[in-house]
Scaffold this motif. Structure first.
Motif, PDB file in Angstrom:
ATOM      1  N   UNK A 111       0.833  -1.203   0.000  1.00 34.73           N
ATOM      2  CA  UNK A 111       0.000   0.000   0.000  1.00 34.73           C
ATOM      3  C   UNK A 111       0.874   1.262   0.000  1.00 34.73           C
ATOM      4  N   UNK A 112       1.984   1.219   0.707  1.00 34.89           N
ATOM      5  CA  UNK A 112       2.907   2.357   0.725  1.00 34.89           C
ATOM      6  C   UNK A 112       3.498   2.585  -0.662  1.00 34.89           C
ATOM      7  N   UNK A 113       3.910   1.522  -1.301  1.00 36.40           N
ATOM      8  CA  UNK A 113       4.483   1.623  -2.653  1.00 36.40           C
ATOM      9  C   UNK A 113       3.453   2.170  -3.635  1.00 36.40           C
ATOM     10  N   UNK A 114       2.208   1.707  -3.536  1.00 34.16           N
ATOM     11  CA  UNK A 114       1.148   2.202  -4.426  1.00 34.16           C
ATOM     12  C   UNK A 114       0.809   3.661  -4.158  1.00 34.16           C
ATOM     13  N   UNK A 115       1.079   4.142  -2.950  1.00 39.02           N
ATOM     14  CA  UNK A 115       0.754   5.525  -2.619  1.00 39.02           C
ATOM     15  C   UNK A 115       1.825   6.527  -2.977  1.00 39.02           C
ATOM     16  N   UNK A 116       2.966   6.064  -3.485  1.00 37.10           N
ATOM     17  CA  UNK A 116       4.059   6.984  -3.801  1.00 37.10           C
ATOM     18  C   UNK A 116       3.688   7.997  -4.877  1.00 37.10           C
ATOM     19  N   UNK A 117       2.906   7.552  -5.862  1.00 36.67           N
ATOM     20  CA  UNK A 117       2.608   8.416  -7.008  1.00 36.67           C
ATOM     21  C   UNK A 117       1.622   9.537  -6.666  1.00 36.67           C
ATOM     22  N   UNK A 118       1.033   9.504  -5.500  1.00 41.08           N
ATOM     23  CA  UNK A 118       0.003  10.482  -5.161  1.00 41.08           C
ATOM     24  C   UNK A 118       0.565  11.787  -4.602  1.00 41.08           C
ATOM     25  N   UNK A 119       1.877  11.929  -4.543  1.00 41.60           N
ATOM     26  CA  UNK A 119       2.466  13.103  -3.895  1.00 41.60           C
ATOM     27  C   UNK A 119       3.173  13.985  -4.916  1.00 41.60           C
ATOM     28  N   UNK A 120       2.966  15.292  -4.780  1.00 40.28           N
ATOM     29  CA  UNK A 120       3.546  16.260  -5.697  1.00 40.28           C
ATOM     30  C   UNK A 120       5.042  16.392  -5.473  1.00 40.28           C
TER      31      UNK A 120
END
Length: 311
Positions: A111-120
């Motif tokens: 879940x952490x890896x999948x959430x990386x792209x959500x940050x500017x």
């Protein structure tokens, strides 16, 4: 346990801790960088990249600026010492050791890896990104502690985490030592999450020397260098309890033990003057111990699909 599984667990511990430590260091320095003139921003950025072991790209316009600092230490997945690169590598190692890592740990890393792209990828976004990473790595480490048996698998995970923590705390202290950084002792302690613990232990004793001493030598604070090195020794003993009448024969234990005992029993009247020497010794011991652990426990086959240390 297969050596490839042990190696994956060791590097999961290291990469997760590296992401956490880098996020803490980057977060506290970004607050200052925004307030500096452009020339000083470039100087601090270049020094910070050097301390963290990140090689800056080719710069025709001079030293790297804040944007390259963010790219190299936060968002570059090709850099094993960046936050995103460390989290991606931890997730990949967890995938390879899927039959050994507990389901909650795997799901949290995934879940952490999948959430990386959500940050500017700008300064404002990086503040939130660092806070998010600190929370996510704490979740992963907490799940590992609460859902994995204290067998060899957990010991290798703990070994990697403790070794990386000692190294990252030494790097954090190094960023506070350089004149170009000019970190206050309060920011230094907050960077390690040690501010409240320091106040309870020191009370009226304030100053950079006391803060550096706490982060380097305190035996009870888990992120101090001495405490982390002690945890490395305990994991090595659990993995290979040796009974020799003439001392420890394990190379990693020897290097870590020498570094820890030198810090604990060395007396100085001016810690700040000797701090760079102490930090260099700790980082050298961590690097040597990592090499010794690799040589003793992990397969050296040339065809393996992933490597360990890239710094």
């Amino acid at each position: 346990m297969l050596s490839r599984i042990a190696e994956s667990l060791f590097w999961i511990g290291r990469y997760v801790e590296r992401a956490d430590g880098t996020a803490r260091i980057l977060d506290v320095h970004l607050e200052r960088l925004n307030q500096l003139p452009l020339n000083e921003q470039r100087t601090v950025s270049a020094n910070l990249l050097a301390v963290m072991g990140a090689t800056p790209g080719t710069q025709e316009d001079g030293p790297p600026g804040v944007q390259e600092l963010l790219a190299r230490l936060a968002f570059d997945t090709a850099q094993a010492n960046s936050i995103a690169g460390s989290l991606a590598a931890a997730r990949e190692n967890a995938r390879r050791a899927r039959e050994t890592v507990s389901t909650p740990v795997w799901e949290s890393l995934n879940a952490t890896w999948n959430g990386l792209a959500a940050h500017r990828q700008d300064v404002v976004g990086t503040y939130r990104f660092c806070s998010w990473v600190i929370e996510r790595t704490a979740t992963v480490q907490g799940l590992a502690d609460s859902t994995m048996s204290r067998d060899d698998a957990w010991q290798f995970l703990s070994l990697g985490r403790s070794l990386e923590r000692a190294d990252m705390t030494a790097r954090m202290l190094a960023t506070g030592d350089e004149q170009a950084f000019r970190l206050s002792w309060v920011n230094m302690l907050r960077c390690a999450g040690a501010y409240e613990s320091f106040l309870r232990s020191r009370r009226a004793a304030f100053g950079e020397s006391f803060a550096a001493e706490f982060l380097l030598l305190d035996r009870l604070f888990p992120r101090s260098v001495v405490s982390s090195l002690r945890q490395v020794e305990q994991a090595l003993i659990a993995l290979d309890p040796q009974y020799h009448r003439t001392g420890a024969m394990d190379q990693a234990r020897r290097l870590v033990g020498q570094a820890r005992t030198f810090l604990e029993f060395h007396h100085t009247e001016d810690l700040m003057a000797e701090l760079p020497e102490h930090l260099e010794r700790v980082q050298a011991a961590c690097a040597g111990a990592s090499d010794a652990i690799t040589a003793k426990y992990f397969s050296q086959a040339a065809e393996r699909a992933w490597t360990g240390e890239k710094i």
